[in-house]
Every structure is written in C-alpha cells, then in structure tokens.
Design a protein around this motif. Structure first.
Motif, PDB file in Angstrom:
ATOM      1  N   VAL A  64       0.850  -1.181   0.000  1.00  0.00           N
ATOM      2  CA  VAL A  64       0.000   0.000   0.000  1.00  0.00           C
ATOM      3  C   VAL A  64       0.889   1.235   0.000  1.00  0.00           C
ATOM      4  N   PHE A  65       0.570   2.156  -0.909  1.00  0.00           N
ATOM      5  CA  PHE A  65       1.308   3.409  -1.028  1.00  0.00           C
ATOM      6  C   PHE A  65       0.372   4.576  -0.773  1.00  0.00           C
ATOM      7  N   ASP A  66       0.960   5.669  -0.326  1.00  0.00           N
ATOM      8  CA  ASP A  66       0.251   6.916  -0.095  1.00  0.00           C
ATOM      9  C   ASP A  66       0.499   7.780  -1.328  1.00  0.00           C
ATOM     10  N   ALA A  67      -0.543   7.936  -2.143  1.00  0.00           N
ATOM     11  CA  ALA A  67      -0.425   8.701  -3.383  1.00  0.00           C
ATOM     12  C   ALA A  67      -0.832  10.148  -3.128  1.00  0.00           C
ATOM     13  N   THR A  68       0.006  11.064  -3.573  1.00  0.00           N
ATOM     14  CA  THR A  68      -0.297  12.489  -3.477  1.00  0.00           C
ATOM     15  C   THR A  68      -0.746  12.959  -4.853  1.00  0.00           C
ATOM     16  N   THR A  69      -1.961  13.487  -4.905  1.00  0.00           N
ATOM     17  CA  THR A  69      -2.521  13.947  -6.169  1.00  0.00           C
ATOM     18  C   THR A  69      -2.125  15.404  -6.421  1.00  0.00           C
ATOM     19  N   ALA A  70      -2.424  15.893  -7.616  1.00  0.00           N
ATOM     20  CA  ALA A  70      -2.052  17.257  -8.002  1.00  0.00           C
ATOM     21  C   ALA A  70      -2.636  18.307  -7.059  1.00  0.00           C
ATOM     22  N   ASP A  71      -3.800  18.029  -6.480  1.00  0.00           N
ATOM     23  CA  ASP A  71      -4.420  18.996  -5.563  1.00  0.00           C
ATOM     24  C   ASP A  71      -3.963  18.805  -4.117  1.00  0.00           C
ATOM     25  N   GLY A  72      -2.961  17.943  -3.903  1.00  0.00           N
ATOM     26  CA  GLY A  72      -2.410  17.735  -2.572  1.00  0.00           C
ATOM     27  C   GLY A  72      -3.148  16.705  -1.733  1.00  0.00           C
ATOM     28  N   ALA A  73      -4.180  16.094  -2.285  1.00  0.00           N
ATOM     29  CA  ALA A  73      -4.922  15.065  -1.552  1.00  0.00           C
ATOM     30  C   ALA A  73      -4.097  13.786  -1.470  1.00  0.00           C
ATOM     31  N   GLU A  75      -4.386   9.563  -1.203  1.00  0.00           N
ATOM     32  CA  GLU A  75      -5.252   8.403  -1.382  1.00  0.00           C
ATOM     33  C   GLU A  75      -4.388   7.147  -1.425  1.00  0.00           C
ATOM     34  N   PRO A  76      -4.962   6.022  -1.038  1.00  0.00           N
ATOM     35  CA  PRO A  76      -4.179   4.784  -1.086  1.00  0.00           C
ATOM     36  C   PRO A  76      -4.120   4.222  -2.503  1.00  0.00           C
ATOM     37  N   VAL A  77      -2.995   3.631  -2.813  1.00  0.00           N
ATOM     38  CA  VAL A  77      -2.830   2.863  -4.047  1.00  0.00           C
ATOM     39  C   VAL A  77      -2.239   1.523  -3.631  1.00  0.00           C
ATOM     40  N   LEU A  78      -2.889   0.465  -4.050  1.00  0.00           N
ATOM     41  CA  LEU A  78      -2.414  -0.889  -3.769  1.00  0.00           C
ATOM     42  C   LEU A  78      -1.651  -1.383  -4.987  1.00  0.00           C
ATOM     43  N   VAL A  79      -0.406  -1.776  -4.767  1.00  0.00           N
ATOM     44  CA  VAL A  79       0.401  -2.362  -5.831  1.00  0.00           C
ATOM     45  C   VAL A  79       0.613  -3.825  -5.485  1.00  0.00           C
ATOM     46  N   LEU A  80       0.130  -4.704  -6.347  1.00  0.00           N
ATOM     47  CA  LEU A  80       0.362  -6.141  -6.190  1.00  0.00           C
ATOM     48  C   LEU A  80       1.618  -6.442  -6.997  1.00  0.00           C
ATOM     49  N   PRO A 126     -12.273  -2.314   3.428  1.00  0.00           N
ATOM     50  CA  PRO A 126     -13.537  -1.615   3.677  1.00  0.00           C
ATOM     51  C   PRO A 126     -14.128  -0.953   2.425  1.00  0.00           C
ATOM     52  N   ALA A 127     -13.268  -0.493   1.534  1.00  0.00           N
ATOM     53  CA  ALA A 127     -13.687   0.088   0.251  1.00  0.00           C
ATOM     54  C   ALA A 127     -12.658  -0.335  -0.792  1.00  0.00           C
ATOM     55  N   PRO A 128     -13.083  -0.475  -2.044  1.00  0.00           N
ATOM     56  CA  PRO A 128     -12.116  -0.853  -3.088  1.00  0.00           C
ATOM     57  C   PRO A 128     -10.979   0.168  -3.185  1.00  0.00           C
ATOM     58  N   LEU A 129      -9.789  -0.334  -3.447  1.00  0.00           N
ATOM     59  CA  LEU A 129      -8.620   0.522  -3.592  1.00  0.00           C
ATOM     60  C   LEU A 129      -8.194   0.582  -5.052  1.00  0.00           C
ATOM     61  N   ARG A 130      -7.690   1.734  -5.464  1.00  0.00           N
ATOM     62  CA  ARG A 130      -7.059   1.819  -6.780  1.00  0.00           C
ATOM     63  C   ARG A 130      -5.903   0.830  -6.757  1.00  0.00           C
ATOM     64  N   THR A 131      -5.884  -0.074  -7.735  1.00  0.00           N
ATOM     65  CA  THR A 131      -4.932  -1.190  -7.681  1.00  0.00           C
ATOM     66  C   THR A 131      -4.154  -1.314  -8.982  1.00  0.00           C
ATOM     67  N   VAL A 132      -2.885  -1.624  -8.834  1.00  0.00           N
ATOM     68  CA  VAL A 132      -1.970  -1.914  -9.936  1.00  0.00           C
ATOM     69  C   VAL A 132      -1.495  -3.346  -9.740  1.00  0.00           C
TER      70      VAL A 132
END
Length: 173
Positions: A64-73, A75-80, A126-132
């Motif tokens: 699990v990675f902490d992704a920083t978006t262009a607006d500074g938010a 979000e989690p990203v799961l990399v398998l 608990p909620a689907p994660l953006r996954t690679v």
C-alpha cells in the motif's frame, strides 16, 4: 505444550474477520482458492516463499502506497508486486498521473485496508482501492497472495488478480 511445539493444534484462521473478508470477495467472483495456513507469520516475500517452497517472484506482495494527487490530496494505491523486485515509485506515479507515491505507514495501511502489514490481501478492504498488478506475475501459472492475516496465503493467478481487484496491469519495476 508451548506455542512453538510443532504438534500443537493451530487455530483455524478461516473465521478470522480479515481472512473471511478476503474469501468472501473471492467467492463472489466464483473463486474458491486453495488457502494455506502457515505456522509462522510471513511478513516478507522471502519468508512466504520459503514457507511455500517457491521463489519470491511467485509471491504477489500487497504493498500500500500513499499517493499524493495534483491537488495535494492523499489516497491509497495498492500495488500487487512480484516479490522478486522493488517497485519503482517514480515510474508508477508517472504512469498513474499522480504527483508522488510514497510507502504508507502502518496506520495508513490499516486505515485503508483494515489489515496489518504482512497480511494485507488484494481484496477484502472496507472500500475498493485503486490497484496496480505487476505484469511480472503473469509469468507464473500460480502466484500466492496474503489472505488477510500474516499466517494465511492463497493461490491465485495473474488474471484472477486483475479481475477481482479491477487492477491495472503495469510494469512496476
């Protein structure tokens, strides 16, 4: 009898809430996986590979990675990722169109997956994660992923991982 005694009965972890959550999602997708309960916690790809008698590359690490978006938010990203190599976070961030991809701390991982590092499954959060999904895993007929607890793993395939996670195939190394 001590807990280290190899003849001691082991607790059945299939009813553990995180393991049950992983298995429930897999069953919804028509998958009844081979589940293995390991005698020791396997918190690394090498430890899991040693316990299963396979190579680390055949382990689908849930990172699990902490992704920083262009607006500074954030979000989690799961990399398998294949346990055979490290994730190139700059490369993956660029491919995902995000500003930065940093290793998440244990609290962030638990907050977004409900699971502890070392046992994070590819599903059952608990909620689907953006996954690679690392394309390297496609080289193997069978890969093994954590099943929600550091003592449990399940057999799956690259194609199943993409299907059940809705993940994007990507060269992550």
């Amino acid at each position: 009898m001590t807990s280290d005694d190899a003849t001691a009965p082991r607790r059945d972890l299939t009813a553990h809430p995180h393991v049950a959550a992983v298995l429930d999602v897999l069953r919804v997708h028509g998958i009844d996986p081979e589940l293995r309960q390991l005698p020791d916690a396997v918190r690394t790809a090498q430890a899991a590979a040693d316990a299963l008698g396979i190579t680390p590359a055949e382990i689908a690490n849930s990172l699990v990675f902490d992704a920083t978006t262009a607006d500074g938010a954030h979000e989690p990203v799961l990399v398998l990722a294949s346990g055979g190599h490290r994730v190139d976070t700059a490369k993956v961030a660029a491919l995902l169109g995000i500003d930065a991809l940093d290793r998440a701390d244990p609290a962030f991982v638990r907050a977004h997956t409900g699971m502890a590092i070392g046992g994070v499954g590819p599903v059952g959060h608990p909620a689907p994660l953006r996954t690679v999904v690392d394309v390297t895993l496609g080289r193997y007929d069978t890969v093994w992923a954590a099943a929600g607890h550091s003592h449990t793993v399940f057999a799956t395939t690259y194609d199943e991982l993409i299907r059940v996670t809705g993940g994007s195939p990507m060269d992550v190394a």
